[in-house]
Write a protein that holds these residues in place. Sequence first.
Motif, PDB file in Angstrom:
ATOM      1  N   THR A  36      -9.072 -13.138 -10.744  1.00 51.27           N
ATOM      2  CA  THR A  36      -9.117 -12.188 -11.821  1.00 51.27           C
ATOM      3  C   THR A  36      -9.624 -11.608 -10.834  1.00 51.27           C
ATOM      4  O   THR A  36     -10.587 -11.622  -9.604  1.00 51.27           O
ATOM      5  N   PRO A  37     -10.315  -9.987 -11.283  1.00 58.21           N
ATOM      6  CA  PRO A  37     -10.462  -9.280 -10.929  1.00 58.21           C
ATOM      7  C   PRO A  37     -12.546  -9.074 -11.015  1.00 58.21           C
ATOM      8  O   PRO A  37     -12.737  -8.617 -10.092  1.00 58.21           O
ATOM      9  N   ASP A  38     -13.062 -10.385 -11.609  1.00 57.19           N
ATOM     10  CA  ASP A  38     -14.787 -10.453 -11.305  1.00 57.19           C
ATOM     11  C   ASP A  38     -14.381 -10.934 -10.089  1.00 57.19           C
ATOM     12  O   ASP A  38     -15.762 -11.472  -9.307  1.00 57.19           O
ATOM     13  N   ARG A  39     -13.669 -11.876  -9.616  1.00 60.28           N
ATOM     14  CA  ARG A  39     -13.818 -12.417  -8.215  1.00 60.28           C
ATOM     15  C   ARG A  39     -13.439 -11.167  -7.261  1.00 60.28           C
ATOM     16  O   ARG A  39     -12.268 -11.061  -6.186  1.00 60.28           O
ATOM     17  N   ALA A  40     -14.320 -10.231  -6.910  1.00 59.00           N
ATOM     18  CA  ALA A  40     -13.743  -9.366  -6.305  1.00 59.00           C
ATOM     19  C   ALA A  40     -13.585  -9.269  -4.831  1.00 59.00           C
ATOM     20  O   ALA A  40     -12.476  -7.894  -4.813  1.00 59.00           O
ATOM     21  N   ARG A  41     -13.944  -9.543  -4.232  1.00 60.63           N
ATOM     22  CA  ARG A  41     -13.424  -9.857  -2.850  1.00 60.63           C
ATOM     23  C   ARG A  41     -11.551 -10.750  -2.762  1.00 60.63           C
ATOM     24  O   ARG A  41     -10.908  -9.983  -2.203  1.00 60.63           O
ATOM     25  N   GLN A  42     -12.371 -11.659  -3.006  1.00 64.65           N
ATOM     26  CA  GLN A  42     -10.477 -12.170  -2.707  1.00 64.65           C
ATOM     27  C   GLN A  42      -9.091 -11.261  -4.093  1.00 64.65           C
ATOM     28  O   GLN A  42      -8.401 -11.219  -3.547  1.00 64.65           O
ATOM     29  N   TYR A  43      -9.852 -10.568  -5.289  1.00 69.43           N
ATOM     30  CA  TYR A  43      -8.926 -10.102  -5.478  1.00 69.43           C
ATOM     31  C   TYR A  43      -8.099  -8.725  -5.214  1.00 69.43           C
ATOM     32  O   TYR A  43      -7.437  -8.566  -5.606  1.00 69.43           O
ATOM     33  N   HIS A  44      -9.412  -8.026  -4.710  1.00 69.62           N
ATOM     34  CA  HIS A  44      -8.817  -6.971  -3.903  1.00 69.62           C
ATOM     35  C   HIS A  44      -8.558  -6.900  -2.202  1.00 69.62           C
ATOM     36  O   HIS A  44      -7.115  -6.233  -2.133  1.00 69.62           O
ATOM     37  N   ASP A  45      -8.708  -8.321  -2.090  1.00 71.47           N
ATOM     38  CA  ASP A  45      -7.849  -8.412  -0.526  1.00 71.47           C
ATOM     39  C   ASP A  45      -6.313  -8.825  -1.154  1.00 71.47           C
ATOM     40  O   ASP A  45      -5.037  -8.625  -0.527  1.00 71.47           O
ATOM     41  N   LEU A  46      -6.447  -9.263  -2.228  1.00 68.96           N
ATOM     42  CA  LEU A  46      -4.329  -9.560  -3.187  1.00 68.96           C
ATOM     43  C   LEU A  46      -4.151  -8.425  -3.140  1.00 68.96           C
ATOM     44  O   LEU A  46      -2.458  -8.123  -3.305  1.00 68.96           O
ATOM     45  N   LEU A  47      -4.603  -7.777  -4.118  1.00 68.49           N
ATOM     46  CA  LEU A  47      -3.966  -5.996  -4.514  1.00 68.49           C
ATOM     47  C   LEU A  47      -2.911  -5.624  -3.366  1.00 68.49           C
ATOM     48  O   LEU A  47      -2.005  -5.168  -2.933  1.00 68.49           O
ATOM     49  N   ILE A  48      -4.123  -5.272  -1.890  1.00 67.18           N
ATOM     50  CA  ILE A  48      -3.955  -4.656  -0.626  1.00 67.18           C
ATOM     51  C   ILE A  48      -2.639  -5.658  -0.864  1.00 67.18           C
ATOM     52  O   ILE A  48      -1.636  -5.056   0.584  1.00 67.18           O
ATOM     53  N   LEU A  49      -2.793  -6.447  -0.234  1.00 65.70           N
ATOM     54  CA  LEU A  49      -1.032  -7.439   0.136  1.00 65.70           C
ATOM     55  C   LEU A  49      -0.109  -7.094  -0.828  1.00 65.70           C
ATOM     56  O   LEU A  49       0.586  -7.550  -0.273  1.00 65.70           O
ATOM     57  N   ARG A  50       0.043  -6.910  -2.507  1.00 67.59           N
ATOM     58  CA  ARG A  50       0.727  -7.174  -3.040  1.00 67.59           C
ATOM     59  C   ARG A  50       1.217  -5.353  -2.847  1.00 67.59           C
ATOM     60  O   ARG A  50       2.327  -5.183  -2.842  1.00 67.59           O
ATOM     61  N   ALA A  51       0.159  -4.565  -2.480  1.00 70.39           N
ATOM     62  CA  ALA A  51       0.514  -3.775  -2.081  1.00 70.39           C
ATOM     63  C   ALA A  51       1.655  -3.596  -0.961  1.00 70.39           C
ATOM     64  O   ALA A  51       2.908  -2.862  -0.688  1.00 70.39           O
ATOM     65  N   GLU A  52       1.090  -4.013   0.106  1.00 67.18           N
ATOM     66  CA  GLU A  52       2.073  -3.750   2.054  1.00 67.18           C
ATOM     67  C   GLU A  52       3.461  -5.033   1.574  1.00 67.18           C
ATOM     68  O   GLU A  52       4.417  -4.541   1.677  1.00 67.18           O
ATOM     69  N   ILE A  53       3.751  -5.590   0.591  1.00 63.88           N
ATOM     70  CA  ILE A  53       4.805  -6.248   0.073  1.00 63.88           C
ATOM     71  C   ILE A  53       5.152  -5.526  -0.392  1.00 63.88           C
ATOM     72  O   ILE A  53       6.698  -5.853  -0.556  1.00 63.88           O
ATOM     73  N   ALA A  54       5.003  -5.177  -1.398  1.00 62.01           N
ATOM     74  CA  ALA A  54       5.712  -3.976  -2.467  1.00 62.01           C
ATOM     75  C   ALA A  54       6.413  -2.513  -1.536  1.00 62.01           C
ATOM     76  O   ALA A  54       7.993  -2.792  -1.113  1.00 62.01           O
ATOM     77  N   VAL A  55       6.057  -2.546  -0.280  1.00 64.53           N
ATOM     78  CA  VAL A  55       5.816  -1.296   0.907  1.00 64.53           C
ATOM     79  C   VAL A  55       7.380  -2.131   1.393  1.00 64.53           C
ATOM     80  O   VAL A  55       8.256  -1.429   1.268  1.00 64.53           O
ATOM     81  N   ALA A  56       6.860  -2.999   1.336  1.00 64.63           N
ATOM     82  CA  ALA A  56       8.227  -3.621   2.487  1.00 64.63           C
ATOM     83  C   ALA A  56       9.415  -4.097   1.665  1.00 64.63           C
ATOM     84  O   ALA A  56      10.884  -3.412   2.186  1.00 64.63           O
ATOM     85  N   ARG A  57       8.864  -3.655   0.633  1.00 67.11           N
ATOM     86  CA  ARG A  57      10.417  -4.540  -0.733  1.00 67.11           C
ATOM     87  C   ARG A  57      11.533  -2.771  -0.793  1.00 67.11           C
ATOM     88  O   ARG A  57      12.392  -2.681  -1.580  1.00 67.11           O
ATOM     89  N   GLY A  58      10.347  -1.722  -0.192  1.00 61.78           N
ATOM     90  CA  GLY A  58      11.147  -0.634  -1.053  1.00 61.78           C
ATOM     91  C   GLY A  58      10.666  -0.280  -2.285  1.00 61.78           C
ATOM     92  O   GLY A  58      10.772   0.309  -2.717  1.00 61.78           O
ATOM     93  N   GLU A  59       9.714  -0.787  -2.895  1.00 56.60           N
ATOM     94  CA  GLU A  59       8.918  -0.628  -3.950  1.00 56.60           C
ATOM     95  C   GLU A  59       8.026   0.489  -4.619  1.00 56.60           C
ATOM     96  O   GLU A  59       6.309  -0.529  -4.143  1.00 56.60           O
TER      97      GLU A  59
END
Length: 553
Positions: A387-410
């Motif tokens: 959850t967002p209150d787990r700030a560091r790991q949550y933000h790392d996950l956000l960045i990972l999801r962005a990179e996955i979306a780029v790879a999928r063309g989304e």
Amino acid sequence: MKVTISYAHDDWGRAISQALVVALRQRGVDVLWDRDLPAENPPSLPEWIVNGIAGNPVICVLSPDYVRRFGRGDGSADRKGVLFESRILLRRIFDHTEPEHCPVVPVADPGFSADLAPVVLKNLVIARFDPVSGDGVDVIVRRLLRLGHLRGAEPEPEPAELEPRDIPQVAPRATHQVLRDLEVASPSTTDGLELVREWLSFAAREEPCPVDLVRGFSAIERIIKSAGDANLMSVVSDHCLSAFSAGPLSDQEKKLKARILIRGRAWHLYRGHELRAAEQAVHEGVELAKGCGDRWSLALGRGSLGALHRALAADAYGNAADYHLDKAEDNAESAITMFTAMAGAGYQAGVCTKLLAQVWFTKHHRGQRGALRQASKLADRAVCLLTPDRARQYHDLLILRAEIAVARGELTRAREFVDRAMRSLGRYQSDGASYVELLGCAYLARARLQLKEDGRDAQRDAMKDAETALKLFYELDIPYAVAGCRWLLIRLAPETEGIYRGDIKMVERLFPDPRERLRAVEERARRIEERAGNRWSRQAEWQDIVRKVRHHD
């Protein structure tokens, strides 16, 4: 004994300095600062500055103008007093190799980001002082007392305009007081780092380190990781591990040593990209955890091995990379299973699920079919656990999801993720170096996204973001990340390094490690410059470059 205040005459510098001088004098400290100079017939100002800074401990007030001008000469007359003072201070700092003994104390307000400070002052640990409430002054006085400069100082009479107060004397502290304060300290404050330094002063008095002190490691770990200080973690880990004898250990000692190896020594080695040494430390910790039945440390160890094998795969070639990715997957899945079976371990299960998503994303980069879809599914599953209150790991996950979306063309979805991460990280930036590191990763993710969006200014904007990330990683002293940024910039403009665009794919195919890629580019550019001839290298020449780069010939 006097204490000198070095500050800039901007609004914030004057406000902090004036409040600090009052607070210090109330505690019996004899303060020397330029506001006490006589208005008429003052002594030679340069001589006064030299005598004040060279002969006394110095408090440096980190205001915007002070930070901007410290040690930076550009011919401008602006804040030349700060420039003059800083050059003397640099010499004093140079003469003290141990930060805890250095008579220069940087001080800033609570909202100041330590990452903005000049590197030489940031390494000394920045004390915090609130000019409104006066909070933090006692920590500063204790620090000065430990330097031995203020022992026996007698209080001066209160200024006439102040109401007299009864201020308790600052006495040397006992070990249990330091351990208690470490437990309640906020990890993101510089006061926490100051407590770690105080802990080290106790640990250094006895060899081996007393086991009672070692029990403060968990609190120390939180503070150091918030600051991202791998060197400090190395020193703390070594002191803690010295407490354990070479003979048989009790189950409690095994448990404690296992956590120090996995969460301390392996962490700082991983940060320095000493992956094999980190792996060895984790394996030792895992064996200790098995021996005493510590399931929590065993699961942490499995997760750490997963992260290490993923990093090893990124630098490996061919079958070796596949081997490390399989080991990373096995360890991450094992950690998820263990944490899922424990009550209250959902967050750790989420961290390991994110790791598993990263493993599958790396498999996608190696061309494994279906890996990108699996990485996306696992990242979405991790969202439910982090959850967002787990700030560091949550933000790392956000960045990972962005990179996955780029790879999928989304690309629209990727833009949403990366913008959300950057807006949020901007609020957390002052909470420690670990957030600044994540911000650098977000800039890199946005650079890759912009290249995929392929707008009119895509390359220019991507280079700007990559340069920003490079600056952040450089200031945090993360050489591997710096090399990754530099390689991205070379890919965008290879001609600036004296190589051809056709060389880029060859270098990427031959050298997975960005540090090796930089050495290969340097060697290739040297050969191009030294001879005229064919644009493309022969296979034999590239083999020679590989030999030189990998064996440092």
